[in-house]
Motif scaffolding. Structure first.
Motif, PDB file in Angstrom:
ATOM      1  N   THR A 265      41.237  25.130  17.623  1.00  0.00           N
ATOM      2  CA  THR A 265      41.233  25.223  19.077  1.00  0.00           C
ATOM      3  C   THR A 265      39.858  25.648  19.574  1.00  0.00           C
ATOM      4  N   LEU A 266      39.368  24.954  20.580  1.00  0.00           N
ATOM      5  CA  LEU A 266      38.135  25.334  21.248  1.00  0.00           C
ATOM      6  C   LEU A 266      38.527  26.053  22.535  1.00  0.00           C
ATOM      7  N   VAL A 267      38.074  27.295  22.672  1.00  0.00           N
ATOM      8  CA  VAL A 267      38.352  28.090  23.869  1.00  0.00           C
ATOM      9  C   VAL A 267      37.052  28.240  24.643  1.00  0.00           C
ATOM     10  N   ILE A 268      37.101  27.929  25.938  1.00  0.00           N
ATOM     11  CA  ILE A 268      35.929  28.015  26.806  1.00  0.00           C
ATOM     12  C   ILE A 268      36.241  28.992  27.932  1.00  0.00           C
ATOM     13  N   VAL A 269      35.373  29.982  28.105  1.00  0.00           N
ATOM     14  CA  VAL A 269      35.528  30.972  29.177  1.00  0.00           C
ATOM     15  C   VAL A 269      34.387  30.792  30.166  1.00  0.00           C
ATOM     16  N   ASP A 270      34.741  30.750  31.441  1.00  0.00           N
ATOM     17  CA  ASP A 270      33.791  30.605  32.536  1.00  0.00           C
ATOM     18  C   ASP A 270      34.092  31.728  33.530  1.00  0.00           C
ATOM     19  N   GLU A 271      33.172  32.683  33.658  1.00  0.00           N
ATOM     20  CA  GLU A 271      33.403  33.843  34.528  1.00  0.00           C
ATOM     21  C   GLU A 271      32.279  33.977  35.536  1.00  0.00           C
ATOM     22  N   HIS A 272      32.666  34.240  36.781  1.00  0.00           N
ATOM     23  CA  HIS A 272      31.686  34.433  37.852  1.00  0.00           C
ATOM     24  C   HIS A 272      32.178  35.511  38.810  1.00  0.00           C
ATOM     25  N   PRO A 273      31.307  36.427  39.211  1.00  0.00           N
ATOM     26  CA  PRO A 273      31.684  37.370  40.269  1.00  0.00           C
ATOM     27  C   PRO A 273      32.084  36.589  41.514  1.00  0.00           C
ATOM     28  N   LEU A 274      33.081  37.081  42.233  1.00  0.00           N
ATOM     29  CA  LEU A 274      33.632  36.339  43.354  1.00  0.00           C
ATOM     30  C   LEU A 274      33.457  37.072  44.685  1.00  0.00           C
ATOM     31  N   ARG A 275      33.926  38.324  44.731  1.00  0.00           N
ATOM     32  CA  ARG A 275      33.884  39.104  45.977  1.00  0.00           C
ATOM     33  C   ARG A 275      33.280  40.470  45.710  1.00  0.00           C
ATOM     34  N   GLY A 276      32.857  41.119  46.786  1.00  0.00           N
ATOM     35  CA  GLY A 276      32.342  42.475  46.673  1.00  0.00           C
ATOM     36  C   GLY A 276      30.911  42.507  46.170  1.00  0.00           C
ATOM     37  N   PRO A 277      30.448  43.690  45.748  1.00  0.00           N
ATOM     38  CA  PRO A 277      29.059  43.841  45.299  1.00  0.00           C
ATOM     39  C   PRO A 277      28.698  42.902  44.147  1.00  0.00           C
ATOM     40  N   GLY A 278      29.629  42.682  43.237  1.00  0.00           N
ATOM     41  CA  GLY A 278      29.351  41.783  42.117  1.00  0.00           C
ATOM     42  C   GLY A 278      29.015  40.386  42.587  1.00  0.00           C
ATOM     43  N   GLY A 279      29.744  39.889  43.564  1.00  0.00           N
ATOM     44  CA  GLY A 279      29.480  38.563  44.113  1.00  0.00           C
ATOM     45  C   GLY A 279      28.173  38.511  44.885  1.00  0.00           C
ATOM     46  N   LEU A 280      27.868  39.586  45.614  1.00  0.00           N
ATOM     47  CA  LEU A 280      26.631  39.626  46.402  1.00  0.00           C
ATOM     48  C   LEU A 280      25.393  39.770  45.532  1.00  0.00           C
ATOM     49  N   LEU A 281      25.524  40.485  44.423  1.00  0.00           N
ATOM     50  CA  LEU A 281      24.372  40.759  43.562  1.00  0.00           C
ATOM     51  C   LEU A 281      24.303  39.842  42.339  1.00  0.00           C
ATOM     52  N   HIS A 282      25.110  38.804  42.330  1.00  0.00           N
ATOM     53  CA  HIS A 282      25.155  37.891  41.181  1.00  0.00           C
ATOM     54  C   HIS A 282      23.792  37.236  40.955  1.00  0.00           C
ATOM     55  N   ASN A 283      23.297  37.329  39.713  1.00  0.00           N
ATOM     56  CA  ASN A 283      22.001  36.741  39.374  1.00  0.00           C
ATOM     57  C   ASN A 283      21.969  36.410  37.882  1.00  0.00           C
ATOM     58  N   THR A 284      20.831  35.980  37.384  1.00  0.00           N
ATOM     59  CA  THR A 284      20.728  35.581  35.977  1.00  0.00           C
ATOM     60  C   THR A 284      20.897  36.768  35.031  1.00  0.00           C
ATOM     61  N   LEU A 285      20.521  37.964  35.446  1.00  0.00           N
ATOM     62  CA  LEU A 285      20.734  39.143  34.597  1.00  0.00           C
ATOM     63  C   LEU A 285      22.225  39.409  34.422  1.00  0.00           C
ATOM     64  N   VAL A 286      22.975  39.305  35.505  1.00  0.00           N
ATOM     65  CA  VAL A 286      24.430  39.489  35.425  1.00  0.00           C
ATOM     66  C   VAL A 286      25.027  38.438  34.491  1.00  0.00           C
ATOM     67  N   ASP A 287      24.568  37.196  34.618  1.00  0.00           N
ATOM     68  CA  ASP A 287      25.070  36.138  33.730  1.00  0.00           C
ATOM     69  C   ASP A 287      24.733  36.432  32.271  1.00  0.00           C
ATOM     70  N   ALA A 288      23.554  36.966  32.007  1.00  0.00           N
ATOM     71  CA  ALA A 288      23.172  37.301  30.632  1.00  0.00           C
ATOM     72  C   ALA A 288      24.087  38.391  30.075  1.00  0.00           C
ATOM     73  N   LEU A 289      24.417  39.388  30.884  1.00  0.00           N
ATOM     74  CA  LEU A 289      25.329  40.448  30.446  1.00  0.00           C
ATOM     75  C   LEU A 289      26.737  39.900  30.209  1.00  0.00           C
ATOM     76  N   LEU A 290      27.164  38.982  31.077  1.00  0.00           N
ATOM     77  CA  LEU A 290      28.469  38.355  30.879  1.00  0.00           C
ATOM     78  C   LEU A 290      28.495  37.536  29.592  1.00  0.00           C
ATOM     79  N   GLN A 291      27.381  36.881  29.266  1.00  0.00           N
ATOM     80  CA  GLN A 291      27.303  36.114  28.019  1.00  0.00           C
ATOM     81  C   GLN A 291      27.522  37.032  26.811  1.00  0.00           C
TER      82      GLN A 291
END
Length: 153
Positions: free
Chosen positions: A100-126
């Motif tokens: 099984t191949l499992v793919i996770v796609d996560e993005h901040p949506l609302r609140g401070p996380g959504g407003l401050l979303h940037n490449t650093l946040v994506d790197a931490l999520l990775q």
């Protein structure tokens, strides 16, 4: 983009068995120290699990709500962490031969996380997803027996 994948050496049904058990999220979701289903309808759309995140002596309570449930392929969640806001988490499950191949796609949506979303946040999520998917793979592979190949006998 915070998208990551993991090959799990079990059939999709074994992966779904773990995803459909709201009490197991604390076992594989990084940062979550415990989880519990809020009702008996998990993972139907609108159902939720409550979870606790522990950072040293501090704890934060949150909940994750199912936004899309399309077994055996897709589970989309909205994680709510109080003052930090919410995040969209899409989990895609694809058959890959006998695995099984499992793919996770996560993005901040609302609140401070959504407003401050940037490449650093994506790197931490990775980094988080790498550990999280590794835990999911170990949990599924430990709890589900490996299928015995049919040798045509």
């Amino acid at each position: 983009m915070a998208v990551r994948h993991q090959l799990i050496r079990r059939a999709p049904e074994a992966v779904w068995a773990v995803l459909e058990d709201g009490s197991r999220y604390g076992d594989w979701v990084v940062g979550t120290s415990s989880s519990r289903q809020k009702d008996d309808t998990w993972p139907k759309v609108g159902s939720a699990i409550a979870y606790t995140v522990s950072l040293g002596p501090y704890t934060v309570e949150g909940e994750t709500v199912v936004r899309r449930y399309d077994p055996p392929r897709t589970l989309e969640l909205e994680a709510r962490t109080g003052p930090l806001g919410t995040a969209r988490i899409a989990i895609e499950v694809r058959p890959w031969g006998e695995e099984t191949l499992v793919i996770v796609d996560e993005h901040p949506l609302r609140g401070p996380g959504g407003l401050l979303h940037n490449t650093l946040v994506d790197a931490l999520l990775q980094l988080r997803h790498r550990a999280m998917l590794g835990r999911l793979a170990k949990l599924v592979e430990r709890t589900a027996p490996r299928p015995v190949p049919d040798r045509g006998q």
